[in-house]
Write a protein that holds these residues in place. Sequence first.
Motif, short mmCIF file in Angstrom:
data_model
loop_
_atom_site.label_atom_id
_atom_site.label_comp_id
_atom_site.label_asym_id
_atom_site.label_seq_id
_atom_site.Cartn_x
_atom_site.Cartn_y
_atom_site.Cartn_z
N ALA A 266 0.87 -1.10 0.20
CA ALA A 266 -0.17 -0.07 0.01
C ALA A 266 0.79 1.21 0.00
O ALA A 266 0.62 2.14 -0.78
N HIS A 267 1.88 1.29 0.84
CA HIS A 267 2.89 2.34 0.95
C HIS A 267 3.61 2.56 -0.30
O HIS A 267 3.76 3.75 -0.95
N HIS A 268 3.99 1.48 -0.91
CA HIS A 268 4.66 1.40 -2.19
C HIS A 268 3.78 2.06 -3.33
O HIS A 268 4.28 2.86 -4.26
N LEU A 269 2.60 1.35 -3.37
CA LEU A 269 1.55 2.12 -4.43
C LEU A 269 1.23 3.58 -4.23
O LEU A 269 1.40 4.32 -5.08
N LEU A 270 1.15 3.99 -2.97
CA LEU A 270 1.19 5.54 -2.85
C LEU A 270 2.22 6.27 -3.35
O LEU A 270 1.90 7.34 -4.16
N MET A 271 3.40 5.74 -2.96
CA MET A 271 4.61 6.72 -3.10
C MET A 271 5.17 6.55 -4.79
O MET A 271 5.38 7.74 -5.37
N ASN A 272 4.81 5.37 -5.40
CA ASN A 272 5.50 5.25 -6.70
C ASN A 272 4.38 5.19 -7.79
O ASN A 272 4.76 5.26 -8.82
N PHE A 273 3.15 5.05 -7.42
CA PHE A 273 2.15 5.11 -8.61
C PHE A 273 1.04 6.15 -8.24
O PHE A 273 0.96 7.03 -9.12
N GLU A 274 0.49 6.16 -7.36
CA GLU A 274 -0.64 7.09 -7.08
C GLU A 274 0.06 8.60 -7.04
O GLU A 274 -0.63 9.38 -7.84
N GLU A 275 1.19 8.75 -6.50
CA GLU A 275 1.56 10.32 -6.50
C GLU A 275 2.19 10.41 -7.91
O GLU A 275 2.16 11.62 -8.16
N SER A 276 2.73 9.64 -8.52
CA SER A 276 3.09 9.86 -9.69
C SER A 276 1.93 10.30 -10.71
O SER A 276 1.80 11.29 -11.59
N LEU A 277 0.87 9.70 -10.54
CA LEU A 277 -0.56 10.09 -11.44
C LEU A 277 -0.94 11.60 -10.80
O LEU A 277 -1.41 12.38 -11.91
N LYS A 278 -0.96 11.51 -9.65
CA LYS A 278 -1.28 12.96 -9.09
C LYS A 278 -0.58 14.19 -9.54
O LYS A 278 -0.66 15.27 -9.55
N ASP A 279 0.74 13.89 -9.66
CA ASP A 279 1.78 14.77 -10.26
C ASP A 279 1.66 15.19 -11.33
O ASP A 279 1.57 16.34 -11.75
N TYR A 280 1.07 14.46 -12.33
CA TYR A 280 0.84 14.74 -13.52
C TYR A 280 -0.53 15.48 -13.92
O TYR A 280 -0.85 16.03 -14.79
#
Length: 404
Positions: A266-280
Motif C-alpha cells: 500500500a505504501h509502495h503504491l502510494l509513493m510510486n504510483f498514485e503520487e506519480s498520477l497525481k503529479d501529472y
Amino acid sequence: MIPTQLQRSGSGSTQSPRSPSSQEPFLSVSVIDPAKMGNGVQAYISYKVITKTNLPDYQGPEKIVIRRYSDFVWLRDRLFEKYKGIFIPPLPEKSTVEKFRFTAEFIEMRRQALDIFVNRIASHIILQQSEDLRIFLQADEQTMERARSQEIGIFKKKPADLMQIFKDVQSKVSDVVLGKEKPVEESTPEYEKLKRYIFELEDHLGEAQKHAYRLVKRHRELGQSLSEFGKAVKLLGICEDNALGKVFSEVGDKAEIVSVKMQREAHHLLMNFEESLKDYVRAVQSIKATIAERANAFKQQCELAETIKFKEIDLNKLRLTRSEKLADAEREYDVLKADGEEATRRFEAIVQLMNEEIVRFQEQKTLDMGLAFHEFAKGQAHLANGIAEAWRSLLPKLEACASS
C-alpha cells in the motif's frame, strides 16, 4: 544552454546520474532531511537542498541551503511570471488539514514532490539559466527573505489577494478552454487540438488517480483486516491443545505476515504510483495556466490590432482636414503600432515555446508513466507471489489436519 540530463530513481525522485567530478557540465539537486521547525500554528517543515554543479554561474561545486515550502512557491511564482509559454513544473498542494501536515507519510510525499519539482526546473534548457533558480539554490536565508520581499507583478499582493487571483485564473482557464468566453479567441486547428488533448488528459488522469487512491485504501484495509483476523485465529488456537490448535496458531502467524506485506505494498503504491498520477494531474493544471496566458496574449494582440485600425481611420480624416492635431495623432499611432508589433512578437514567442513544450511534456510523460505502471505491476506481482507462498506453505498441514 546546457541540457542537464536527469533520470528517475526507483524512489520516484529525480537525480542526476553524473558525479560531481565529471568534466561535463552538470547540475544536480537533492531535497533531503525534512525537519519540523517551531510549534503550534507557526510550525513548518524545512528541507535541506543540496546543489552539486560545475556550471560557472554558481558559487562553487557544492552548496547546501535550508528552504521551506513557501520558498519553493516563490520560485514557482517567479518563473511563471517571467517565462510565458513554458510549462512551469507544478508544486504539491499545501495541506490545510492540521492532523495530516506533520505525519511521516505526508512529509515524505511532500519531500519527494519538491525534489521532482526543483530537478525538473534544473533540467529544463531555459529555466535552468534563471537567476531566480540560482538565488533559490545558493542564497542564505536572509538574502532569500529579501528576494521574496521584492516580488514582481501580481506577486506583490498579499496572500489573501493571491488566493483570489489564482481562483480567478483557474476559472479563466476553464472559460477560455471550454469556449465560454467568446470575445477574441484563437481558433486554429492546432490550438483546438491542444486544448482538447489537455482537457481529456486531465479527465483521464484524474480518473486513474482516483482509482489508484482506492487501490491504496483497499490494500491498507485488507492488511488491517488480515492482522485482526490473524490475532483472532491465534487466540482460537490457544483454546485447542491438539494439532488443530497448532495449525490455528500457524494460520494466525501467516495472516499477520501477509498483513505486513499488504501494508508495505500500500505504501509502495502510494509513493510510486498514485503520487506519480497525481503529479501529472498537477502538471496538466500548470499547462492550463499557460494556455490561459496564451489566450490573454492573443486577446491583447487582437485588441491592439483593432485599435490601430480605428486610429488609422482617424489619421486619414485628420490628414484630409489638415488638422493641427495630426502630429500628435501620428505620434500616438506610432506608439500604438510599436505596441502592436511587440504584442504580436510576444504571442508568437508563446506559441513557439508551447509547441516545443508539449513535445517535451509528452516525451517525459511517456517515460514517467511507463516507470509508474512498471512499479505498479512489479509491486502487484511481488505481493501476489508473497501471499501465494505464505498460504501455500500451510496447505500440507491443513490437509493433514482435515484428513485425520
